[in-house]
Scaffold this active site. Sequence first.
Site, PDB file in Angstrom:
ATOM      1  N   LYS A  40       0.852  -1.315   0.182  1.00  0.00           N
ATOM      2  CA  LYS A  40       0.000  -0.021  -0.089  1.00  0.00           C
ATOM      3  C   LYS A  40       0.898   1.271  -0.084  1.00  0.00           C
ATOM      4  O   LYS A  40       2.100   1.086   0.338  1.00  0.00           O
ATOM      5  CB  LYS A  40      -1.150  -0.037   1.210  1.00  0.00           C
ATOM      6  CG  LYS A  40      -0.024   0.240   2.607  1.00  0.00           C
ATOM      7  CD  LYS A  40      -0.961   0.118   3.670  1.00  0.00           C
ATOM      8  CE  LYS A  40      -0.348   0.370   5.123  1.00  0.00           C
ATOM      9  NZ  LYS A  40      -0.790  -0.307   6.293  1.00  0.00           N
ATOM     10  N   ARG A 138     -11.600   0.936  13.356  1.00  0.00           N
ATOM     11  CA  ARG A 138     -11.599   1.161  12.154  1.00  0.00           C
ATOM     12  C   ARG A 138     -12.686   0.530  11.247  1.00  0.00           C
ATOM     13  O   ARG A 138     -13.787   0.996  10.909  1.00  0.00           O
ATOM     14  CB  ARG A 138     -10.303   0.984  11.707  1.00  0.00           C
ATOM     15  CG  ARG A 138     -10.067   2.020  10.529  1.00  0.00           C
ATOM     16  CD  ARG A 138      -8.498   2.169  10.287  1.00  0.00           C
ATOM     17  NE  ARG A 138      -7.696   1.081   9.883  1.00  0.00           N
ATOM     18  CZ  ARG A 138      -6.539   1.074   9.494  1.00  0.00           C
ATOM     19  NH1 ARG A 138      -5.730   2.309   9.507  1.00  0.00           N
ATOM     20  NH2 ARG A 138      -5.694  -0.047   9.205  1.00  0.00           N
ATOM     21  N   TYR A 265      14.692  32.072   3.983  1.00  0.00           N
ATOM     22  CA  TYR A 265      13.666  33.024   4.302  1.00  0.00           C
ATOM     23  C   TYR A 265      13.579  33.129   5.688  1.00  0.00           C
ATOM     24  O   TYR A 265      14.106  32.509   6.572  1.00  0.00           O
ATOM     25  CB  TYR A 265      12.377  32.192   4.100  1.00  0.00           C
ATOM     26  CG  TYR A 265      12.248  31.976   2.722  1.00  0.00           C
ATOM     27  CD1 TYR A 265      11.775  33.094   1.918  1.00  0.00           C
ATOM     28  CD2 TYR A 265      11.915  30.895   1.762  1.00  0.00           C
ATOM     29  CE1 TYR A 265      11.578  33.136   0.321  1.00  0.00           C
ATOM     30  CE2 TYR A 265      11.406  30.734   0.624  1.00  0.00           C
ATOM     31  CZ  TYR A 265      11.431  32.078  -0.229  1.00  0.00           C
ATOM     32  OH  TYR A 265      11.252  31.664  -1.395  1.00  0.00           O
ATOM     33  N   MET A 338      10.591  25.518  -0.348  1.00  0.00           N
ATOM     34  CA  MET A 338       9.564  24.800  -0.980  1.00  0.00           C
ATOM     35  C   MET A 338      10.347  23.807  -1.587  1.00  0.00           C
ATOM     36  O   MET A 338      10.302  22.556  -1.837  1.00  0.00           O
ATOM     37  CB  MET A 338       8.701  25.611  -1.920  1.00  0.00           C
ATOM     38  CG  MET A 338       7.705  24.728  -2.369  1.00  0.00           C
ATOM     39  SD  MET A 338       6.551  25.788  -3.369  1.00  0.00           S
ATOM     40  CE  MET A 338       5.705  26.890  -2.223  1.00  0.00           C
TER      41      MET A 338
HETATM   42  C1  LIG Z   1      -0.509  -1.537   6.798  1.00  0.00           C
HETATM   43  C2  LIG Z   1      -1.047  -2.765   7.060  1.00  0.00           C
HETATM   44  C3  LIG Z   1      -0.317  -3.822   7.305  1.00  0.00           C
HETATM   45  C4  LIG Z   1       1.176  -4.038   7.524  1.00  0.00           C
HETATM   46  O1  LIG Z   1       1.396  -3.264   8.846  1.00  0.00           O
HETATM   47  P1  LIG Z   1       3.156  -3.306   8.882  1.00  0.00           P
HETATM   48  O2  LIG Z   1       3.209  -2.888  10.343  1.00  0.00           O
HETATM   49  O3  LIG Z   1       3.703  -2.295   7.900  1.00  0.00           O
HETATM   50  O4  LIG Z   1       3.951  -4.521   8.772  1.00  0.00           O
HETATM   51  C5  LIG Z   1      -0.932  -4.918   7.627  1.00  0.00           C
HETATM   52  N1  LIG Z   1      -2.606  -5.330   7.557  1.00  0.00           N
HETATM   53  C6  LIG Z   1      -3.189  -4.046   7.268  1.00  0.00           C
HETATM   54  C7  LIG Z   1      -4.761  -4.202   7.289  1.00  0.00           C
HETATM   55  C8  LIG Z   1      -2.609  -2.920   6.925  1.00  0.00           C
HETATM   56  O5  LIG Z   1      -3.330  -1.842   6.920  1.00  0.00           O
END
Ligand SMILES: *Cc1c(COP(=O)(O)O)cnc(C)c1O
Length: 406
Positions: A40, A138, A265, A338
């Site tokens: 992800k 969640r 800046y 920036m």
């Molecule tokens: C991000 C995520 C993981 C992986 O987590 P890590 O701690 O980076 O290994 C596993 N399951 C879900 C649902 C996640 O969102």
Amino acid sequence: MSKLLLGSRWIEIDLDAIASNTRIIKSMLPAQVKLMAVVKADAYGHGAVEVARTVLEAGADYLGVTTLDEGIELRNSGIDAPVLVFAPVVAEEAELLVRYKLTATVAGRGDLASLSDAAARLGEKVTVHLKVETGMGRIGCFPEQAGELAKEIVSSGYFDLEGVYTHLSAAADPGYTAKQLDRFETALEDIALLGIKIPVRHACNSTATLLYHDKHFDMVRVGTLLYGQYPAGMSKEVIKLEDPWKLKARVIHLQELPRGSSVGYSRTFITKRPTPIAVIPLGYVDGLGLEPAAKPAGLLDLAKVLAKVVLNYIGYPLERFTVEVRGIKVPVVGKIGMQLSMLDVSRVVGVSVGDEVTVPARRTTAGRRIPRLYLRAHRPYKITSLAGATEPVNELDTGFSFGTGT
Ligand SMILES: *Cc1c(COP(=O)(O)O)cnc(C)c1O
């Protein structure tokens, strides 16, 4: 041409390091436990497509992403391994999920309705994983609803109920995690009592994979470790990982400023002596110097934070953000701009325009516009062009030393 592609800043990603980390994690797991590589957020800033290809080749069994578009990106790059989308899709997206043969997360009855509509329209079956809410607050159904939902899923005819999973919110806390896993196992038992077999049950993220060897179930979902990063409190003694990520830039300008000169800046830095100042083409738009606002952990921490603010206000020199030039740590001086930042390179002998600078930065917020240079066997292998496509490197004549000696 390749000079233009690489430009004056880039991120080196060592695919061999990611492959090695994958194999190390895989070798820790019993043979029957699958490894889901979590890719992800553009593989935590490393580039989802190249990372996905690498981890699959190194033995990962499943890929995990959060959103539908992340799954589609993998499919459009020709990756046909199973991909679980963690976030439930909205009704409008259901058809795309089915079309791209991604695995859906079902967290409630509403998700079932939109997915079965889409499956019916396309004449396809959807592979689903049921998500159980056990203490993350969640996404997921409550444990006591899991049996009922599982029954609905298997009886609909549109679904293949392949998995059931949950997500841990504080994996380093064994007490809280035990409670979460208890709830999860209650849900699994309820489902089993209905005679429904679930081939892929999973709960562990990186931390939990290392800590709870008896709770791997049928698969673990690992992100952090793949990228050579250690969850809080763990180190090379627990598992020996390689770091695949380096943000680099070149010195694009160099000048000796007289004593008493303002740098940057708001004039927050004034030279105390004649000072060579180097400029690199990275700024806060690239993620430089951005740290998430953390809540102080207790009164002592709060006092430290306040003291820093006060010292900074009265102009006391604090430990600053440092980068590395010719193997020497040097401070970034003045406000980070920036897209440009200034370095005090007084301590670097023979510094010159074109020198490579290694810059620490948060990977997930490192700008996507920075070209990614993928390395294999410590040589350039592919590069993400300015247009966004990743291409093989065929003529790389930049005169730099790529990822040597790491
Ligand atoms: C991000 C995520 C993981 C992986 O987590 P890590 O701690 O980076 O290994 C596993 N399951 C879900 C649902 C996640 O969102």
